[in-house]
Design a protein around this motif. Structure first.
Motif, PDB file in Angstrom:
ATOM      1  N   VAL A  25       1.695  -2.214  -7.204  1.00  0.00           N
ATOM      2  CA  VAL A  25       0.439  -2.959  -7.322  1.00  0.00           C
ATOM      3  C   VAL A  25      -0.170  -2.564  -8.665  1.00  0.00           C
ATOM      4  N   SER A  26      -0.470  -3.564  -9.488  1.00  0.00           N
ATOM      5  CA  SER A  26      -0.707  -3.296 -10.903  1.00  0.00           C
ATOM      6  C   SER A  26      -2.126  -2.889 -11.277  1.00  0.00           C
ATOM      7  N   SER A  27      -3.041  -2.853 -10.327  1.00  0.00           N
ATOM      8  CA  SER A  27      -4.362  -2.301 -10.644  1.00  0.00           C
ATOM      9  C   SER A  27      -5.082  -1.912  -9.362  1.00  0.00           C
ATOM     10  N   GLN A  28      -6.109  -1.106  -9.550  1.00  0.00           N
ATOM     11  CA  GLN A  28      -6.893  -0.636  -8.428  1.00  0.00           C
ATOM     12  C   GLN A  28      -7.653  -1.787  -7.769  1.00  0.00           C
ATOM     13  N   ARG A  29      -8.134  -2.699  -8.604  1.00  0.00           N
ATOM     14  CA  ARG A  29      -8.886  -3.837  -8.062  1.00  0.00           C
ATOM     15  C   ARG A  29      -7.995  -4.704  -7.180  1.00  0.00           C
ATOM     16  N   LYS A  30      -6.738  -4.885  -7.659  1.00  0.00           N
ATOM     17  CA  LYS A  30      -5.781  -5.671  -6.877  1.00  0.00           C
ATOM     18  C   LYS A  30      -5.491  -4.991  -5.548  1.00  0.00           C
ATOM     19  N   LEU A  31      -5.304  -3.677  -5.605  1.00  0.00           N
ATOM     20  CA  LEU A  31      -5.004  -2.935  -4.383  1.00  0.00           C
ATOM     21  C   LEU A  31      -6.162  -3.057  -3.394  1.00  0.00           C
ATOM     22  N   LYS A  32      -7.367  -2.942  -3.903  1.00  0.00           N
ATOM     23  CA  LYS A  32      -8.557  -3.073  -3.061  1.00  0.00           C
ATOM     24  C   LYS A  32      -8.584  -4.445  -2.383  1.00  0.00           C
ATOM     25  N   LYS A  33      -8.296  -5.493  -3.162  1.00  0.00           N
ATOM     26  CA  LYS A  33      -8.292  -6.850  -2.604  1.00  0.00           C
ATOM     27  C   LYS A  33      -7.237  -6.994  -1.515  1.00  0.00           C
ATOM     28  N   LEU A  34      -6.047  -6.466  -1.797  1.00  0.00           N
ATOM     29  CA  LEU A  34      -4.942  -6.579  -0.836  1.00  0.00           C
ATOM     30  C   LEU A  34      -5.256  -5.817   0.446  1.00  0.00           C
ATOM     31  N   LYS A  59      -4.059  11.021  -0.985  1.00  0.00           N
ATOM     32  CA  LYS A  59      -3.840  11.944   0.125  1.00  0.00           C
ATOM     33  C   LYS A  59      -2.623  11.547   0.954  1.00  0.00           C
ATOM     34  N   SER A  60      -2.335  10.280   1.000  1.00  0.00           N
ATOM     35  CA  SER A  60      -1.269   9.771   1.860  1.00  0.00           C
ATOM     36  C   SER A  60       0.115  10.233   1.396  1.00  0.00           C
ATOM     37  N   ASN A  61       0.245  10.531   0.102  1.00  0.00           N
ATOM     38  CA  ASN A  61       1.538  10.944  -0.446  1.00  0.00           C
ATOM     39  C   ASN A  61       2.584   9.842  -0.354  1.00  0.00           C
ATOM     40  N   LEU A  62       2.124   8.645  -0.195  1.00  0.00           N
ATOM     41  CA  LEU A  62       2.991   7.495   0.018  1.00  0.00           C
ATOM     42  C   LEU A  62       3.329   6.819  -1.305  1.00  0.00           C
ATOM     43  N   VAL A  63       2.416   7.000  -2.237  1.00  0.00           N
ATOM     44  CA  VAL A  63       2.437   6.199  -3.450  1.00  0.00           C
ATOM     45  C   VAL A  63       2.281   7.097  -4.676  1.00  0.00           C
ATOM     46  N   ASP A  64       3.000   6.773  -5.742  1.00  0.00           N
ATOM     47  CA  ASP A  64       2.773   7.429  -7.029  1.00  0.00           C
ATOM     48  C   ASP A  64       1.753   6.623  -7.814  1.00  0.00           C
ATOM     49  N   ILE A  65       0.816   7.333  -8.428  1.00  0.00           N
ATOM     50  CA  ILE A  65      -0.185   6.626  -9.220  1.00  0.00           C
ATOM     51  C   ILE A  65       0.074   6.874 -10.693  1.00  0.00           C
ATOM     52  N   GLU A  66       0.295   5.795 -11.413  1.00  0.00           N
ATOM     53  CA  GLU A  66       0.492   5.875 -12.858  1.00  0.00           C
ATOM     54  C   GLU A  66      -0.870   5.649 -13.505  1.00  0.00           C
ATOM     55  N   ILE A  67      -1.295   6.626 -14.307  1.00  0.00           N
ATOM     56  CA  ILE A  67      -2.637   6.532 -14.879  1.00  0.00           C
ATOM     57  C   ILE A  67      -2.557   6.108 -16.341  1.00  0.00           C
ATOM     58  N   HIS A  68      -3.160   5.012 -16.662  1.00  0.00           N
ATOM     59  CA  HIS A  68      -3.290   4.601 -18.052  1.00  0.00           C
ATOM     60  C   HIS A  68      -4.666   5.045 -18.519  1.00  0.00           C
ATOM     61  N   SER A  69      -4.741   5.481 -19.773  1.00  0.00           N
ATOM     62  CA  SER A  69      -6.047   5.976 -20.195  1.00  0.00           C
ATOM     63  C   SER A  69      -6.283   5.728 -21.678  1.00  0.00           C
ATOM     64  N   LEU A  78     -15.555  18.062 -18.988  1.00  0.00           N
ATOM     65  CA  LEU A  78     -15.098  17.510 -17.725  1.00  0.00           C
ATOM     66  C   LEU A  78     -15.045  18.632 -16.699  1.00  0.00           C
ATOM     67  N   ALA A  79     -15.901  18.571 -15.743  1.00  0.00           N
ATOM     68  CA  ALA A  79     -15.881  19.607 -14.714  1.00  0.00           C
ATOM     69  C   ALA A  79     -14.999  19.178 -13.550  1.00  0.00           C
ATOM     70  N   ARG A  80     -14.971  17.885 -13.346  1.00  0.00           N
ATOM     71  CA  ARG A  80     -14.204  17.382 -12.208  1.00  0.00           C
ATOM     72  C   ARG A  80     -13.192  16.342 -12.664  1.00  0.00           C
ATOM     73  N   CYS A  81     -12.143  16.256 -11.921  1.00  0.00           N
ATOM     74  CA  CYS A  81     -11.097  15.294 -12.220  1.00  0.00           C
ATOM     75  C   CYS A  81     -11.655  13.870 -12.103  1.00  0.00           C
ATOM     76  N   PRO A  82     -11.457  13.045 -13.149  1.00  0.00           N
ATOM     77  CA  PRO A  82     -11.975  11.680 -13.069  1.00  0.00           C
ATOM     78  C   PRO A  82     -11.188  10.793 -12.115  1.00  0.00           C
ATOM     79  N   THR A 122      -8.290   4.245 -17.411  1.00  0.00           N
ATOM     80  CA  THR A 122      -8.739   2.859 -17.526  1.00  0.00           C
ATOM     81  C   THR A 122      -8.005   1.949 -16.557  1.00  0.00           C
ATOM     82  N   LEU A 123      -6.817   2.365 -16.174  1.00  0.00           N
ATOM     83  CA  LEU A 123      -6.030   1.513 -15.289  1.00  0.00           C
ATOM     84  C   LEU A 123      -5.144   2.377 -14.404  1.00  0.00           C
ATOM     85  N   TYR A 124      -5.090   2.006 -13.159  1.00  0.00           N
ATOM     86  CA  TYR A 124      -4.204   2.697 -12.227  1.00  0.00           C
ATOM     87  C   TYR A 124      -3.140   1.732 -11.743  1.00  0.00           C
TER      88      TYR A 124
END
Ligand SMILES: [Zn+2]
Length: 130
Positions: A25-34, A59-69, A78-82, A122-124
């Motif tokens: 799934v090519s973006s977070q917004r798409k995943l949310k919609k689906l 948390k699910s460990n089901l999916v790898d997240i590729e982070i574009h930045s 940065l105190a916390r992971c974005p 910027t993109l997941y």
């Protein structure tokens, strides 16, 4: 129509259903919609925030997240992971010759890392784990 907030379990079930149909799934917004489409019933419409959804997916460990930045402000602290809001670990690297210190920050929870130039996500992209 009123929106309902689903439980983590319910969201996870829908996430699994989404990844039965799609390997990527090519973006977070798409995943949310689906996911919200999976959650929807005849009478109820559900809402899940992108941030919450990302954490459930992590948390699910089901999916790898590729982070574009993109590069961010090097002076920003940065105190916390974005990505997942976990606290970041500071990693120092000493170079042998110059004694110069480069500092990196790493997240032990999701694998996010950044150097001096802060990487701003910027993109997941979500890939089903093999
Ligand atoms: Zn993280």
């Amino acid at each position: 129509m009123a929106y309902h907030i689903p439980s983590d379990e319910t969201v996870l079930k829908s996430v699994k259903n989404v990844f039965k149909k799609y390997r990527t799934v090519s973006s977070q917004r798409k995943l949310k919609k689906l996911v919200e489409k999976e959650l929807k019933t005849k009478k109820k419409q559900f809402h899940v925030s992108e941030h919450r959804l990302r954490n459930i997916v992590l948390k699910s460990n089901l999916v790898d997240i590729e982070i574009h930045s993109r590069e961010g402000d090097p002076h920003k602290i940065l105190a916390r992971c974005p990505v997942c809001s976990n606290s970041l670990q500071r990693v120092k690297n000493l170079t042998i010759w110059g004694g110069e210190v480069t500092i990196e920050f790493r997240c032990s929870n999701c694998g996010y890392w950044t150097g001096k130039k802060k990487r701003i996500p910027t993109l997941y992209v979500f890939h089903l784990k093999k």
